[in-house]
Design a protein around this motif. Structure first.
Motif, PDB file in Angstrom:
ATOM      1  N   ILE A 184       0.832  -1.201   0.000  1.00 36.45           N
ATOM      2  CA  ILE A 184       0.000   0.000   0.000  1.00 36.45           C
ATOM      3  C   ILE A 184       0.868   1.253   0.000  1.00 36.45           C
ATOM      4  O   ILE A 184       0.558   2.246  -0.674  1.00 36.45           O
ATOM      5  CB  ILE A 184      -0.939  -0.020   1.216  1.00 36.45           C
ATOM      6  N   ILE A 276     -12.518   2.411   0.024  1.00 31.56           N
ATOM      7  CA  ILE A 276     -11.592   3.019  -0.933  1.00 31.56           C
ATOM      8  C   ILE A 276     -12.226   4.207  -1.658  1.00 31.56           C
ATOM      9  O   ILE A 276     -11.530   4.984  -2.318  1.00 31.56           O
ATOM     10  CB  ILE A 276     -11.099   1.946  -1.928  1.00 31.56           C
ATOM     11  N   SER A 279     -10.563   7.609  -1.268  1.00 37.30           N
ATOM     12  CA  SER A 279      -9.314   7.865  -1.985  1.00 37.30           C
ATOM     13  C   SER A 279      -9.554   8.299  -3.418  1.00 37.30           C
ATOM     14  O   SER A 279      -8.646   8.823  -4.072  1.00 37.30           O
ATOM     15  CB  SER A 279      -8.439   6.606  -1.986  1.00 37.30           C
ATOM     16  N   GLN A 316       0.745   4.852   7.628  1.00 39.08           N
ATOM     17  CA  GLN A 316       0.214   3.546   7.218  1.00 39.08           C
ATOM     18  C   GLN A 316       0.934   2.365   7.866  1.00 39.08           C
ATOM     19  O   GLN A 316       0.264   1.456   8.386  1.00 39.08           O
ATOM     20  CB  GLN A 316       0.198   3.433   5.687  1.00 39.08           C
ATOM     21  N   PHE A 370      -8.181   7.506   5.989  1.00 41.92           N
ATOM     22  CA  PHE A 370      -8.013   6.497   4.945  1.00 41.92           C
ATOM     23  C   PHE A 370      -6.773   5.650   5.168  1.00 41.92           C
ATOM     24  O   PHE A 370      -6.768   4.451   4.872  1.00 41.92           O
ATOM     25  CB  PHE A 370      -7.958   7.154   3.570  1.00 41.92           C
ATOM     26  N   ASN A 374      -6.608   1.759   4.655  1.00 37.93           N
ATOM     27  CA  ASN A 374      -5.828   1.376   3.480  1.00 37.93           C
ATOM     28  C   ASN A 374      -4.673   0.457   3.835  1.00 37.93           C
ATOM     29  O   ASN A 374      -4.334  -0.464   3.091  1.00 37.93           O
ATOM     30  CB  ASN A 374      -5.299   2.649   2.809  1.00 37.93           C
TER      31      ASN A 374
END
Length: 460
Positions: A184, A276, A279, A316, A370, A374
């Motif tokens: 990712i 998603i 995004s 992330q 997100f 994600n």
């Protein structure tokens, strides 16, 4: 064993005791060889995803800034809608790409599908850069553009599931979420490179940008796709897949098996994949709305996009590591609900052309909300399925769910136009998608500490 862990194992048909984070069972590819392949798989996922999504996002940027004039000049006010619609066309092809990738990945190997997806993407993207304009060949120009966009969709439809499955099956127990998250992060690097490329393109005089400048990022992808293919050729298929092959258990029709044994999980992934949408709406439709309606400069918005993606590179892996400790579901649900609220602040800021608040909006929506979802969904979706149809299960569910993602800018543009170019439809649409995703995740079993061999429904 906690109640949560006990229910998650029984729900998946497993019979063993989940391992503590960091423990490595004998049945997994562990030790120096296995761990080395795990790191290589994670790196290959990072680089390959960067290249795949660089190609995807240069198209997104071009559809927002250029294609309405290059390929749809006679459409007038509808040109922008058609341009954004061509961006969404790839999402129609993605389920078919997921089906094909699942069949190849589950029957012939994870590594093979990762190489194929990159090659298809590279050829399609390079040819888009070579495509004559509407002024040169008329209707053939948008027709061929849409065909090549469909090939991009076929390619990326199998990328995430193939890469996630390969990385998951090579990763050490207790760190599967972290290892999968680097795929990712590669996607965000691809987005950043694509955005930087279009910052340079947007700086050109308009005549040069429309004539040849927009083509350069598409041509440049040819070189880096070759690099990605070379890297992926060094990988081995995971031990879990090789054992299935040696025992003659590789499914001849994996898609049939997944719908026979785990249809509910496919449906669950379809709705969970709505995460998603944010995004696509925030950086794509937000860019379009800000530049075409509000009057914010394209360079300002593109730099705000880079800021959101760059800071997400830090958050992330942290969210992924957190999911390895506390579970996938809490992180996914929390990220979805946070994003459902944050989008209202972002679009309010865009509507008021408040640059500082736009940057804050990107941080809240992308870097925090997100990023939390994600970073975790590749491991979570892969862990739902048995090794015999893992690629197929994730690919089909994910790509069906992402059809909404692909057409969300087009849907929102149509509603916004009908309501006097308002921004609230974007916020409402995105919030609803995030809430639906959170509900779907809440119905799933927790899998973060279930051993690899016991993931998914156990079948003979």
């Amino acid at each position: 064993m906690s109640t949560t862990n006990r229910s998650s194992v029984s729900a998946s048909g497993a019979t063993g005791v989940p391992l503590k984070p960091g423990a490595v069972p004998a049945s997994t590819a562990s030790g120096k060889g296995g761990l080395s392949q795990g790191k290589k798989a994670s790196a290959a996922g990072f680089v390959g995803s960067a290249l795949e999504y660089y190609d995807m996002y240069i198209y997104a940027s071009a559809s927002a800034l250029v294609f309405s004039q290059v390929f749809f000049p006679d459409a007038g006010a509808m040109g922008l809608l058609l341009s954004l619609g061509s961006y969404g066309v790839a999402y129609v092809a993605r389920p078919l790409g997921g089906f094909l990738a699942g069949h190849i990945g589950d029957r012939f190997g994870r590594r093979n599908i990762m190489i194929i997806t990159l090659m298809v993407m590279g050829v399609a993207t390079f040819l888009i850069g070579c495509l004559p304009s509407y002024a040169s060949i008329g209707m053939w120009a948008p027709a061929v553009l849409i065909m090549l966009r469909l090939f991009q969709g076929l390619s990326v439809g199998g990328e995430a599931s193939g890469s996630a499955s390969l990385t998951l099956e090579h990763a050490p127990e207790g760190r599967r979420g972290l290892y999968c998250s680097w795929m990712i992060n590669g996607i965000w690097v691809g987005y950043i490179l694509a955005t930087l490329a279009f910052i340079g393109v947007a700086a050109l005089p308009e005549e040069q940008m429309m004539a040849w400048g927009w083509r350069v990022p598409f041509w440049a992808s040819a070189v880096i796709v070759i690099v990605g293919v070379v890297i992926r050729r060094t990988l081995e298929d995971p031990k879990a897949f090789r054992e299935q092959k040696e025992q003659g258990k590789v499914a001849k029709a994996p898609i049939g098996l997944v719908f026979k044994h785990q249809p509910a999980d496919v449906v669950r992934v379809v709705f969970a994949a709505f995460l998603i949408v944010i995004s696509s709406v925030v950086p794509v439709w937000g860019l379009t709305y800000a530049t075409h309606v509000v009057g914010v400069s394209s360079s300002t918005m593109l730099w705000a996009v880079v800021f959101g993606y760059a800071t997400a590179l830090v958050t992330q892996p942290l969210f992924a590591a957190l999911s390895d400790k506390v579970g996938r579901r809490p992180v996914l649900i929390g990220g979805n609900l946070f994003g459902a609220v944050a989008v209202w602040q972002f679009f309010w800021a865009v509507g008021n052309a408040d640059v500082v608040m736009i940057y804050l909006g990107f941080f809240l929506c992308i870097t925090l909300g997100f990023a939390a979802t994600n970073a975790v969904y590749p491991a979570f979706f892969s862990e739902m399925f048995n090794v015999r149809f893992r690629v197929s299960g994730m690919a089909v569910g994910l790509q069906l769910g992402m059809i909404l993602t692909g057409f969300s800018p087009t849907i929102i543009q149509a509603v916004s136009t009908a309501t006097g170019d308002s921004w609230w439809p974007a916020a409402a649409f995105t919030s609803l998608a995030c809430v639906i995703s959170a509900i779907a995740v809440a119905t799933a079993r927790e899998t973060h500490n279930v051993p690899l061999a016991q993931l998914g429904r156990q079948i003979d």
